[in-house]
Motif scaffolding. Structure first.
Motif, short mmCIF file in Angstrom:
data_model
loop_
_atom_site.label_atom_id
_atom_site.label_comp_id
_atom_site.label_asym_id
_atom_site.label_seq_id
_atom_site.Cartn_x
_atom_site.Cartn_y
_atom_site.Cartn_z
N TYR A 225 0.85 -1.18 0.00
CA TYR A 225 0.00 0.00 0.00
C TYR A 225 0.89 1.24 0.00
N SER A 226 0.57 2.20 -0.85
CA SER A 226 1.36 3.43 -0.91
C SER A 226 1.23 4.25 0.36
N GLU A 227 -0.01 4.37 0.86
CA GLU A 227 -0.25 5.18 2.05
C GLU A 227 0.47 4.58 3.25
N GLY A 228 1.32 5.36 3.89
CA GLY A 228 2.03 4.90 5.07
C GLY A 228 3.31 4.16 4.77
N TYR A 229 3.65 3.99 3.47
CA TYR A 229 4.86 3.23 3.14
C TYR A 229 6.11 3.86 3.76
N GLU A 230 6.29 5.16 3.56
CA GLU A 230 7.51 5.82 4.03
C GLU A 230 7.61 5.77 5.56
N GLN A 231 6.51 5.99 6.23
CA GLN A 231 6.53 5.96 7.69
C GLN A 231 6.88 4.56 8.21
N ARG A 232 6.29 3.55 7.62
CA ARG A 232 6.60 2.19 8.05
C ARG A 232 8.06 1.85 7.77
N LEU A 233 8.59 2.34 6.64
CA LEU A 233 9.99 2.09 6.32
C LEU A 233 10.90 2.75 7.36
N ARG A 234 10.61 4.00 7.70
CA ARG A 234 11.43 4.71 8.69
C ARG A 234 11.39 4.02 10.05
N ASN A 235 10.24 3.49 10.40
CA ASN A 235 10.07 2.86 11.71
C ASN A 235 10.51 1.40 11.74
N GLY A 236 10.94 0.89 10.57
CA GLY A 236 11.35 -0.51 10.51
C GLY A 236 10.20 -1.48 10.69
N GLU A 237 8.99 -1.05 10.33
CA GLU A 237 7.81 -1.88 10.48
C GLU A 237 7.53 -2.68 9.21
N HIS A 238 6.78 -3.75 9.35
CA HIS A 238 6.35 -4.51 8.18
C HIS A 238 5.44 -3.63 7.32
N GLN A 239 5.59 -3.76 6.00
CA GLN A 239 4.73 -3.02 5.10
C GLN A 239 3.36 -3.70 5.00
N LYS A 240 2.33 -2.89 4.86
CA LYS A 240 1.00 -3.43 4.57
C LYS A 240 1.00 -3.85 3.11
N GLN A 241 0.76 -5.10 2.86
CA GLN A 241 0.88 -5.56 1.48
C GLN A 241 -0.27 -6.46 1.06
N LEU A 242 -0.46 -6.51 -0.23
CA LEU A 242 -1.43 -7.39 -0.85
C LEU A 242 -0.67 -8.29 -1.81
N SER A 243 -0.37 -9.48 -1.36
CA SER A 243 0.35 -10.45 -2.18
C SER A 243 0.28 -11.78 -1.46
N LYS A 244 0.87 -12.79 -2.07
CA LYS A 244 0.89 -14.09 -1.41
C LYS A 244 1.93 -14.15 -0.30
N GLU A 245 2.69 -13.07 -0.11
CA GLU A 245 3.71 -13.08 0.93
C GLU A 245 3.10 -13.32 2.31
N PHE A 246 1.86 -12.87 2.52
CA PHE A 246 1.25 -13.09 3.84
C PHE A 246 1.09 -14.58 4.11
N VAL A 247 0.92 -15.40 3.07
CA VAL A 247 0.85 -16.85 3.26
C VAL A 247 2.22 -17.39 3.65
N ARG A 248 3.26 -16.92 2.97
CA ARG A 248 4.62 -17.35 3.31
C ARG A 248 4.96 -16.95 4.74
N GLU A 249 4.58 -15.74 5.12
CA GLU A 249 4.89 -15.28 6.48
C GLU A 249 4.17 -16.12 7.52
N TRP A 250 2.92 -16.49 7.26
CA TRP A 250 2.19 -17.35 8.18
C TRP A 250 2.87 -18.71 8.29
N LEU A 251 3.32 -19.25 7.16
CA LEU A 251 4.02 -20.54 7.20
C LEU A 251 5.33 -20.44 7.97
N MET A 252 6.11 -19.39 7.71
CA MET A 252 7.38 -19.23 8.41
C MET A 252 7.17 -19.07 9.92
N ALA A 253 6.14 -18.32 10.28
CA ALA A 253 5.85 -18.11 11.71
C ALA A 253 5.47 -19.41 12.40
#
Length: 315
Positions: A225-253
């Motif tokens: 998501y474009s909104e909040g991207y820069e702030q999340r990057l500065r804070n070292g936070e995970h980006q809000k995303q729409l992709s299959k990566e959330f499935v990979r992250e759930w599996l890794m966790a």
């Protein structure tokens, strides 16, 4: 809704068929290729044990839209979409590489960088980059196309040296890849999204290069998501995303990365339903129209009937 995880179509003129990680492909003797986007889902090159209702429809319909929106850049294989989960197109001779293009340091690229690598597929990366940071310019990091198992990173130089793709044709593939990525980036920006990385597959038909397969879907692409991207990057936070990566992250966790001896965590109905919701969310974020579930008591019969009707009317 039930998930469609397997098809067995009885089609006229069937020459052969192929079962991929998530799609069933049928080759007909009239030059058509029938691709069924099933509800199977894969991650880390492993097909997960539960299907995801609506996933195939989301991917198939999004891919069809993006193929139409990029047809002025180069021809593509699509002929028709006779069913929400099916695309019929031209058979092409595929190049044996996938053209991966990245504009941000995320996913696989970040994991390699974090492990200390400063070159990806022969492309040098600068020091001091953070996870999800924008790269100085988009880079192409191709992979081999594995029929089974893991795709592997490969450099442009090795592709040409091994004769996998002739040098002049590879140069053209690079040009098409960057042009498609620019178009995808522009479309995503108009929807409040960032196209982080994606992959393209190409083939040849009658001596011409064609774009194949799906493009710009959540299975082949990563969006922030474009909104909040820069702030999340500065804070070292995970980006809000729409992709299959959330499935990979759930599996890794839950302790799974596709390695030998690892077990896929239980995919409860709640987990499956949540993944369906995320796929529909991405569809509605990218598409000009709301998602409409193709409700049907017998989806397999619907798919076969719609394909047969198309073939009968387009002999």
């Amino acid at each position: 809704m039930k998930a469609v995880v397997k098809t067995s179509l009885n089609l006229p003129g069937l020459k052969s068929q192929y079962t991929g990680k998530v799609r069933d492909v049928y080759f007909l003797d009239n030059g058509y290729l029938v691709m069924v986007a099933t509800d199977r889902i894969s991650a880390f090159d492993v097909v997960l044990p539960e299907g995801i209702p609506c996933k195939g429809q989301v991917l198939n319909q999004l891919a069809a839209q993006f193929l139409d929106l990029t047809a002025d850049i180069l021809p593509n294989w699509k002929v028709a979409v006779p069913d929400p989960m099916v695309t019929i197109g031209w058979q092409c001779e595929p190049y044996k590489v996938e053209m991966v293009v990245r504009s941000y340091l995320a996913g696989h690229a970040w994991r390699e960088y974090k492990a200390g690598k400063r070159s990806l597929c022969g492309v040098p990366l600068p020091e001091g980059l953070r996870e999800n940071e924008k790269l100085p310019q988009p880079i192409i990091t191709p992979t081999t196309k594995a029929a089974e198992g893991h795709d592997e990173d490969i450099s442009k130089e090795e592709i040409i040296a091994r004769g996998i793709v002739p040098a002049d044709e590879y140069e053209q593939l690079e040009k098409y890849t960057l042009a498609l990525f620019r178009r995808g980036t522009e479309i995503a920006a108009g929807k409040g999204l960032i196209l982080v990385d994606t992959k393209y597959e190409f083939g040849k038909r009658d001596g011409r290069i064609f774009l194949m397969d799906e493009i710009h879907t959540p299975d082949s692409s990563r969006y922030f998501y474009s909104e909040g991207y820069e702030q999340r990057l500065r804070n070292g936070e995970h980006q809000k995303q729409l992709s299959k990566e959330f499935v990979r992250e759930w599996l890794m966790a839950n302790g799974f990365q596709g390695q030998a001896g690892q077990k896929v965590p239980e995919m409860t109905p709640e987990v499956v339903g949540g993944i369906t919701d995320r796929y529909i969310e991405l569809y509605e974020k990218l598409s000009p129209e709301p998602f409409r579930k193709a409700e049907c008591d017998d989806i397999a019969a619907r798919i076969e009937n719609n394909i047969l009707n198309f073939l009968q009317n387009n002999r």
